[in-house]
Scaffold this motif. Structure first.
Motif, PDB file in Angstrom:
ATOM      1  N   PRO A  53      -2.530  -1.588  -9.850  1.00  0.00           N
ATOM      2  CA  PRO A  53      -3.118  -0.745  -8.747  1.00  0.00           C
ATOM      3  C   PRO A  53      -3.646  -1.360  -7.628  1.00  0.00           C
ATOM      4  N   THR A  74       8.107   6.841  -8.671  1.00  0.00           N
ATOM      5  CA  THR A  74       6.957   7.254  -9.658  1.00  0.00           C
ATOM      6  C   THR A  74       7.303   6.371 -10.889  1.00  0.00           C
ATOM      7  N   LEU A  96       5.231   3.082 -11.241  1.00  0.00           N
ATOM      8  CA  LEU A  96       3.887   3.309 -11.385  1.00  0.00           C
ATOM      9  C   LEU A  96       3.307   2.458 -12.685  1.00  0.00           C
ATOM     10  N   TYR A 118       5.442   3.184   7.781  1.00  0.00           N
ATOM     11  CA  TYR A 118       4.120   3.028   7.061  1.00  0.00           C
ATOM     12  C   TYR A 118       3.259   4.290   7.177  1.00  0.00           C
ATOM     13  N   LYS A 157       2.266   7.158  -6.785  1.00  0.00           N
ATOM     14  CA  LYS A 157       1.557   7.887  -7.422  1.00  0.00           C
ATOM     15  C   LYS A 157       1.673   9.479  -7.085  1.00  0.00           C
ATOM     16  N   ILE A 158       2.775   9.765  -6.242  1.00  0.00           N
ATOM     17  CA  ILE A 158       3.074  11.030  -6.201  1.00  0.00           C
ATOM     18  C   ILE A 158       4.040  11.295  -7.222  1.00  0.00           C
ATOM     19  N   TRP A 182      -8.537  -1.025  -3.105  1.00  0.00           N
ATOM     20  CA  TRP A 182      -9.061  -1.063  -1.838  1.00  0.00           C
ATOM     21  C   TRP A 182      -8.256  -1.954  -0.934  1.00  0.00           C
ATOM     22  N   TYR A 237       2.574   1.587  -3.492  1.00  0.00           N
ATOM     23  CA  TYR A 237       1.613   2.222  -4.445  1.00  0.00           C
ATOM     24  C   TYR A 237       1.592   3.698  -4.272  1.00  0.00           C
ATOM     25  N   GLU A 238       1.201   4.157  -2.896  1.00  0.00           N
ATOM     26  CA  GLU A 238       0.778   5.376  -2.522  1.00  0.00           C
ATOM     27  C   GLU A 238       1.703   6.367  -2.944  1.00  0.00           C
ATOM     28  N   ILE A 239       3.001   6.052  -2.744  1.00  0.00           N
ATOM     29  CA  ILE A 239       4.214   6.671  -2.880  1.00  0.00           C
ATOM     30  C   ILE A 239       4.278   7.050  -4.278  1.00  0.00           C
ATOM     31  N   ARG A 281       1.006  -1.190   0.035  1.00  0.00           N
ATOM     32  CA  ARG A 281       0.047  -0.160  -0.005  1.00  0.00           C
ATOM     33  C   ARG A 281       0.738   1.341   0.070  1.00  0.00           C
ATOM     34  N   THR A 282       1.890   1.181   0.580  1.00  0.00           N
ATOM     35  CA  THR A 282       3.010   2.427   0.983  1.00  0.00           C
ATOM     36  C   THR A 282       3.502   2.572  -0.155  1.00  0.00           C
TER      37      THR A 282
END
Length: 104
Positions: free
Chosen positions: A31, A23, A26, A104, A16-17, A34, A12-14, A9-10
């Motif tokens: 993706p 990056t 990505l 996290y 997206k920045i 949930w 993937y979220e990073i 999760r971390t």
């Protein structure tokens, strides 16, 4: 498993920045749609099995080899015609230089 899900999760979220070390990964990772409370469950789109190694696959491998520690054929698949890694929640890497522990 939970630690790997939290890392995934971390990651993937990073990724997206814009304009950070993750990056570039990505387009090559599946993706996350949930994540449950406590990261017990992660939901992603279903990928088709990776049948052969072609130039697209090699490109994906090259981008991810330094970012993710668990490279095996079973962790890759095809999503919308592209090769992606769907199991990238490695627990044996640091996501940033100079980082001593995954946060996290």
């Amino acid at each position: 498993g939970i630690r790997a899900n939290l890392n995934e999760r971390t990651f993937y979220e990073i990724a997206k920045i814009p304009d950070n070390q993750l990056t570039k990964a990505l387009p090559h990772i599946c993706p996350i749609l949930w994540v449950s409370w406590g990261a017990w469950i992660i939901v992603m789109p279903r990928c088709a099995p990776l049948i052969s190694i072609d130039p697209k696959t090699r490109e994906c491998f090259l981008v991810l080899e330094k970012l993710v520690g668990d490279h095996k054929d079973d962790n890759y698949g095809i999503l919308d015609g592209n090769v992606v890694m769907f199991d990238y929640g490695s627990t044996n890497i640091d996501y940033f230089e100079n980082q001593k522990e995954v946060i996290y």
